[in-house]
Enzyme design. Structure first.
Site, PDB file in Angstrom:
ATOM      1  N   LYS A 107      47.951  55.939  29.372  1.00 46.80           N
ATOM      2  CA  LYS A 107      47.458  54.401  29.432  1.00 46.80           C
ATOM      3  C   LYS A 107      48.691  53.991  30.503  1.00 46.80           C
ATOM      4  O   LYS A 107      48.933  55.342  30.571  1.00 46.80           O
ATOM      5  CB  LYS A 107      48.655  54.477  27.786  1.00 46.80           C
ATOM      6  CG  LYS A 107      49.010  52.722  27.469  1.00 46.80           C
ATOM      7  CD  LYS A 107      47.933  52.123  27.968  1.00 46.80           C
ATOM      8  CE  LYS A 107      48.760  50.263  27.385  1.00 46.80           C
ATOM      9  NZ  LYS A 107      47.759  49.811  27.499  1.00 46.80           N
ATOM     10  N   CYS A 110      48.503  44.743  36.464  1.00 43.10           N
ATOM     11  CA  CYS A 110      50.234  44.958  36.350  1.00 43.10           C
ATOM     12  C   CYS A 110      50.534  43.587  36.721  1.00 43.10           C
ATOM     13  O   CYS A 110      49.455  42.543  37.948  1.00 43.10           O
ATOM     14  CB  CYS A 110      50.448  45.975  37.113  1.00 43.10           C
ATOM     15  SG  CYS A 110      50.234  46.101  38.848  1.00 43.10           S
TER      16      CYS A 110
HETATM   17  C1  YRO Z   1      46.883  43.247  30.917  1.00 38.65           C
HETATM   18  C2  YRO Z   1      48.301  44.006  31.195  1.00 38.65           C
HETATM   19  C3  YRO Z   1      48.999  44.239  30.084  1.00 38.65           C
HETATM   20  C4  YRO Z   1      49.269  43.512  32.920  1.00 38.65           C
HETATM   21  C5  YRO Z   1      48.317  45.512  31.734  1.00 38.65           C
HETATM   22  C6  YRO Z   1      47.390  46.273  30.842  1.00 38.65           C
HETATM   23  C7  YRO Z   1      46.195  46.193  30.021  1.00 38.65           C
HETATM   24  C8  YRO Z   1      46.224  45.369  28.591  1.00 38.65           C
HETATM   25  C9  YRO Z   1      46.682  46.149  27.615  1.00 38.65           C
HETATM   26  O1  YRO Z   1      47.791  46.492  27.647  1.00 38.65           O
HETATM   27  O2  YRO Z   1      46.794  44.688  27.081  1.00 38.65           O
HETATM   28  N1  YRO Z   1      45.040  45.290  28.001  1.00 38.65           N
HETATM   29  C10 YRO Z   1      44.041  45.378  28.719  1.00 38.65           C
HETATM   30  O3  YRO Z   1      42.697  45.216  28.753  1.00 38.65           O
HETATM   31  N2  YRO Z   1      44.016  45.475  30.534  1.00 38.65           N
HETATM   32  C11 YRO Z   1      45.182  46.529  31.214  1.00 38.65           C
HETATM   33  O4  YRO Z   1      45.200  46.666  31.444  1.00 38.65           O
END
Ligand code: YRO
Length: 309
Positions: free
Chosen positions: A44, A128
């Site tokens: 993750k 990010c």
């Molecule tokens: C969207 C962010 C929270 C900035 C990064 C983590 C992430 C998330 C998330 O942890 O919400 N969900 C996704 O579909 N793609 C991602 O890259």
């Protein structure tokens, strides 16, 4: 039938792995992936410190995919470094996803990966967050250039980037130009979820997830055409880099399409979330059947060989 493939010179038992964020937050899940038929796996996306992430409900299944606004829940970078230390690299390669909240956090995490001498492969998540009010790094091309320059000088090994989807040829061109200036970037993972979708419950007339007024990243069948386009766009623009395909994969046909479009390794997100790591057994079987029907003995015979009319 040979489903093994090579990724950056590493032999993989299958061109399949999880998408970061799915079935890879905690040790139990990582162990299940390590034991699965996947040919590789990724952690993750981590931040410097542990995060609870957003309030639930923050993930919802849709008729043709999923919507999520998890908010980067993760155990903090050290937890995944500890896993990387214990991982059996003979069994399958491990990718280490990083999504620091600031450039400094990214540099701190990357420096610790560097010092850990881990064989894990760094996948820098360019969705990010950036300075509040500004677009995510992947959509802020100046910030993209800066972070790649900084990481390239702070990290001695080759690394890869996880890109958000692009929808404009000028953006494919501009991002590829930036990436091609960093030879240390030796793989590109396309795509992350399609940002800020919205879905509605007809009975209650409300949104489906709590964070961000119901706005969230879209994954699953909905995103397959966009994922294939981004895989093919960067495959043709970045001939010296390997492409990892991600987006819309739930059958062997989808895996075949990603490979044909130029991916040499294919990630599974939404369908893995719904069906668990056993999905890799089915995807391998279905891909093998398709290859048999088409008379292909190895992936190399068709990988990247999408025809135009
Ligand atoms: C969207 C962010 C929270 C900035 C990064 C983590 C992430 C998330 C998330 O942890 O919400 N969900 C996704 O579909 N793609 C991602 O890259």
């Amino acid at each position: 039938l040979d489903l093994s493939t090579f990724f950056l010179g590493r032999p993989l038992t299958a061109p399949l792995m999880n998408a970061s964020g799915v079935w890879c937050n905690v040790n139990g899940q990582l162990h299940a992936l390590a034991e699965s038929e996947a040919g590789a796996m990724v952690t993750k996306s981590c931040t410097l410190l542990r995060r609870d992430g957003n309030p639930e409900p923050r993930y919802h299944t849709l008729s043709m995919g999923s919507i999520n606004s998890m908010g980067l829940p993760n155990e903090g970078h050290q937890y995944y470094l500890d896993y990387a230390e214990r991982h059996d690299y003979e069994n399958k390669p491990l990718f280490f996803s990083v999504a620091g909240l600031t450039l400094d956090d990214n540099l701190t995490i990357v420096a610790q990966i560097q010092d850990a001498y881990t064989p894990a492969l760094l996948e820098l998540n360019l969705s990010c967050p950036n300075v509040p009010g500004k677009a995510q790094i992947g959509y802020d091309f100046d910030a993209l250039d800066v972070i790649l320059a900084e990481i390239s000088s702070a990290y001695s090994r080759p690394f890869g980037v996880k890109l958000p989807p692009y929808f404009d040829t000028a953006h494919f061109d501009e991002v590829a130009d930036i990436l091609n200036r960093y030879e240390k970037v030796n793989f590109i993972t396309c795509i992350n979820s399609i940002g800020n979708g919205l879905m509605i419950d007809m009975d209650s007339e409300t949104v489906l997830i709590k964070p961000k007024q119901g706005f969230g990243g879209i994954g699953g069948e909905y995103v397959l055409p966009t994922a294939l386009a981004n895989v093919n766009a960067f495959h043709s623009r970045c001939p010296k880099k390997s492409i990892i395909g991600c987006g819309g994969v739930s059958t062997g046909e989808h895996v075949f399409m990603h490979l044909l479009a130029g991916a040499s390794l294919v990630q599974v997100g939404t369908a893995l979330y719904e069906q668990g790591p056993e999905i890799f057994v089915r995807l391998k079987t279905e891909l093998a059947t398709i290859m048999q029907e088409k008379g292909y003995k190895t992936i190399r015979e068709f990988q990247g060989k999408l025809k135009t009319l």
